[in-house]
Design an enzyme around this catalytic site. Structure first.
Site, PDB file in Angstrom:
ATOM      1  N   HIS A  26       9.851   0.200   8.071  1.00 57.93           N
ATOM      2  CA  HIS A  26       9.116  -1.006   8.443  1.00 57.93           C
ATOM      3  C   HIS A  26       9.120  -2.075   7.340  1.00 57.93           C
ATOM      4  O   HIS A  26       9.565  -3.201   7.534  1.00 57.93           O
ATOM      5  CB  HIS A  26       7.658  -0.663   8.762  1.00 57.93           C
ATOM      6  CG  HIS A  26       7.461   0.390   9.797  1.00 57.93           C
ATOM      7  ND1 HIS A  26       7.512   0.132  11.150  1.00 57.93           N
ATOM      8  CD2 HIS A  26       7.186   1.719   9.678  1.00 57.93           C
ATOM      9  CE1 HIS A  26       7.286   1.240  11.826  1.00 57.93           C
ATOM     10  NE2 HIS A  26       7.086   2.218  10.957  1.00 57.93           N
ATOM     11  N   ASP A  27       8.557  -1.702   6.192  1.00 52.70           N
ATOM     12  CA  ASP A  27       8.171  -2.702   5.195  1.00 52.70           C
ATOM     13  C   ASP A  27       9.328  -3.461   4.552  1.00 52.70           C
ATOM     14  O   ASP A  27       9.180  -4.655   4.253  1.00 52.70           O
ATOM     15  CB  ASP A  27       7.301  -2.053   4.119  1.00 52.70           C
ATOM     16  CG  ASP A  27       5.957  -1.600   4.663  1.00 52.70           C
ATOM     17  OD1 ASP A  27       5.553  -2.085   5.738  1.00 52.70           O
ATOM     18  OD2 ASP A  27       5.294  -0.759   4.021  1.00 52.70           O
ATOM     19  N   THR A  53       2.712  -6.042   2.899  1.00 52.53           N
ATOM     20  CA  THR A  53       3.254  -4.975   3.751  1.00 52.53           C
ATOM     21  C   THR A  53       2.201  -3.905   4.044  1.00 52.53           C
ATOM     22  O   THR A  53       2.546  -2.796   4.443  1.00 52.53           O
ATOM     23  CB  THR A  53       4.504  -4.336   3.108  1.00 52.53           C
ATOM     24  OG1 THR A  53       4.154  -3.776   1.838  1.00 52.53           O
ATOM     25  CG2 THR A  53       5.615  -5.364   2.934  1.00 52.53           C
ATOM     26  N   ASP A  99       6.959   1.232   1.843  1.00 56.28           N
ATOM     27  CA  ASP A  99       6.635   0.267   0.774  1.00 56.28           C
ATOM     28  C   ASP A  99       7.487   0.544  -0.465  1.00 56.28           C
ATOM     29  O   ASP A  99       7.918  -0.386  -1.150  1.00 56.28           O
ATOM     30  CB  ASP A  99       5.160   0.370   0.360  1.00 56.28           C
ATOM     31  CG  ASP A  99       4.188   0.169   1.489  1.00 56.28           C
ATOM     32  OD1 ASP A  99       3.610  -0.920   1.590  1.00 56.28           O
ATOM     33  OD2 ASP A  99       3.972   1.123   2.259  1.00 56.28           O
ATOM     34  N   ASN A 146      -2.137   2.964   3.593  1.00 57.92           N
ATOM     35  CA  ASN A 146      -1.461   4.245   3.793  1.00 57.92           C
ATOM     36  C   ASN A 146      -2.231   5.379   3.140  1.00 57.92           C
ATOM     37  O   ASN A 146      -2.206   6.515   3.600  1.00 57.92           O
ATOM     38  CB  ASN A 146      -0.030   4.185   3.243  1.00 57.92           C
ATOM     39  CG  ASN A 146       0.899   3.406   4.145  1.00 57.92           C
ATOM     40  OD1 ASN A 146       0.756   3.425   5.367  1.00 57.92           O
ATOM     41  ND2 ASN A 146       1.843   2.692   3.549  1.00 57.92           N
ATOM     42  N   ASP A 185       0.842  -1.201   0.000  1.00 60.36           N
ATOM     43  CA  ASP A 185       0.000   0.000   0.000  1.00 60.36           C
ATOM     44  C   ASP A 185       0.879   1.254   0.000  1.00 60.36           C
ATOM     45  O   ASP A 185       0.837   2.047   0.933  1.00 60.36           O
ATOM     46  CB  ASP A 185      -0.952   0.014   1.204  1.00 60.36           C
ATOM     47  CG  ASP A 185      -0.231   0.018   2.546  1.00 60.36           C
ATOM     48  OD1 ASP A 185       0.941  -0.419   2.595  1.00 60.36           O
ATOM     49  OD2 ASP A 185      -0.817   0.476   3.542  1.00 60.36           O
ATOM     50  N   PHE A 227      -0.798  -0.514  12.865  1.00 60.22           N
ATOM     51  CA  PHE A 227      -1.699  -0.008  11.836  1.00 60.22           C
ATOM     52  C   PHE A 227      -2.211  -1.082  10.884  1.00 60.22           C
ATOM     53  O   PHE A 227      -3.425  -1.182  10.645  1.00 60.22           O
ATOM     54  CB  PHE A 227      -1.008   1.100  11.022  1.00 60.22           C
ATOM     55  CG  PHE A 227      -1.852   1.629   9.889  1.00 60.22           C
ATOM     56  CD1 PHE A 227      -2.785   2.623  10.114  1.00 60.22           C
ATOM     57  CD2 PHE A 227      -1.741   1.102   8.606  1.00 60.22           C
ATOM     58  CE1 PHE A 227      -3.585   3.095   9.080  1.00 60.22           C
ATOM     59  CE2 PHE A 227      -2.533   1.562   7.574  1.00 60.22           C
ATOM     60  CZ  PHE A 227      -3.452   2.569   7.814  1.00 60.22           C
ATOM     61  N   ASN A 228      -1.331  -1.865  10.268  1.00 54.57           N
ATOM     62  CA  ASN A 228      -1.780  -2.805   9.236  1.00 54.57           C
ATOM     63  C   ASN A 228      -2.783  -3.818   9.770  1.00 54.57           C
ATOM     64  O   ASN A 228      -3.733  -4.190   9.065  1.00 54.57           O
ATOM     65  CB  ASN A 228      -0.577  -3.558   8.637  1.00 54.57           C
ATOM     66  CG  ASN A 228       0.262  -2.701   7.729  1.00 54.57           C
ATOM     67  OD1 ASN A 228      -0.184  -1.654   7.249  1.00 54.57           O
ATOM     68  ND2 ASN A 228       1.485  -3.123   7.489  1.00 54.57           N
TER      69      ASN A 228
END
Length: 312
Positions: free
Chosen positions: A241-242, A124, A16, A40, A11, A165-166
């Site tokens: 993060h991703d 992700t 990402d 996102n 996303d 969040f995800n």
């Protein structure tokens, strides 16, 4: 070396975008498709962002439009971190290509049914597309080698004290995925908040001199502002993060992990969206997830740097 077949579900999103650069630039993967989740930003924006990044890095990979919203809940977006477009940065190209025909779940089904080898899936963003696929095409589940995802947390959250969040965005979808029986690697906040990029690293990326290096630096510059304002405990670092979900597939030795039983809370008054990670084996249940909790930060940043260096 034979390349590992992948489907990426994302996303974009600044991290990402770095994840896609790592996946394509490292040269280890045969990326069969990129499927897009809303998260996102809205589906329209994250789809456009994925096409921009793949145009930037000259990657000819089919991109499929995914679900517009979570399975049962209203869409929430992370515009506070990723900006109005979801990928605010000054150096991205205009989209000149169209997405592939069909939906994300049709694209996943096509890849899995046509492949001789099992496919690894790397989500992700929110897990809506993956859960919907598992519900729609249960007979293809055994064609999935592993799911390596970014999401959740062992001891922390970022939407609530315990929900990331995800997972929070679509907890029902996450519950379906974690209970699917497919081998899962989870890179949650406990590890991704150690996967930090600092200003000296950003300058290093910009000094590569290629267009991808400049774009990567611009993306990290924008993303870092949010972290410096809201996460002072990270001492000026921003969490990438991703890319962790790809980095684990490249070299799992730079991570510390533990096999744990993981489920997702969908009905809690204070804990909806929490990944309940039985880190100390309290429940004595069969582990279903390899949970990452630490990372060699320098090796991680160098891995992304070497990938970006190989791109246009």
């Amino acid at each position: 070396m034979k390349k590992k077949p992948l489907i990426i579900d994302c996303d974009p999103g600044h991290d990402d975008a770095l994840m896609l650069m790592l996946a394509v630039g490292y040269g280890l993967f045969d990326i069969k498709a990129v499927t897009i989740s809303a998260g996102n930003q809205t589906q329209e924006k994250t789809l456009s962002n994925a096409l921009k990044i793949l145009t930037l890095i000259d990657a000819d990979i089919p991109v499929y439009r995914g679900a517009e919203k979570p399975l049962f809940r209203d869409l929430i977006v992370a515009d506070y971190a990723h900006g109005e477009t979801g990928l605010n940065a000054p150096s991205l190209p205009t989209v000149t290509r169209a997405p592939a025909q069909g939906s994300a779940i049709e694209g996943i089904a096509k890849v899995l049914s046509e492949s001789i080898e099992k496919i690894t899936i790397v989500p992700t963003g929110p897990l809506t597309n993956i859960a919907t696929f598992l519900l729609a095409f249960p007979h293809l589940k055994n064609r999935i080698e592993r799911i390596s995802l970014m999401g959740g947390g062992i001891f922390r959250g970022n939407m609530t004290p315990l929900a990331e969040f995800n997972i929070y965005a679509d907890p029902e979808a996450a519950s379906i995925v974690f209970n699917s029986g497919i081998p899962i690697t989870m890179c949650g906040l406990d590890v991704t908040h150690k996967a930090l990029v600092f200003q000296k690293d950003i300058d290093h990326f910009r000094a590569i001199g290629n267009k991808t290096g400049r774009a990567a630096a611009d993306l990290m510059d924008f993303f870092s502002v949010y972290y410096r304002e809201h996460h002072i405990e990270l001492d000026g670092g921003a969490a990438l993060h991703d890319p962790c979900a790809i980095a684990w597939l490249i070299d799992s030795s730079i991570f510390k992990t533990k096999h744990c039983y993981v489920d997702v809370e969908t009905r809690g008054e204070l804990t909806t969206g929490t990944t309940v990670v039985d880190f100390y084996n309290t429940l004595q249940k069969e582990p279903n997830t390899e949970v990452a909790y630490d990372i060699d930060r320098e090796a991680y940043i160098e891995m992304i740097y070497q990938a970006v260096k190989k791109l246009p």
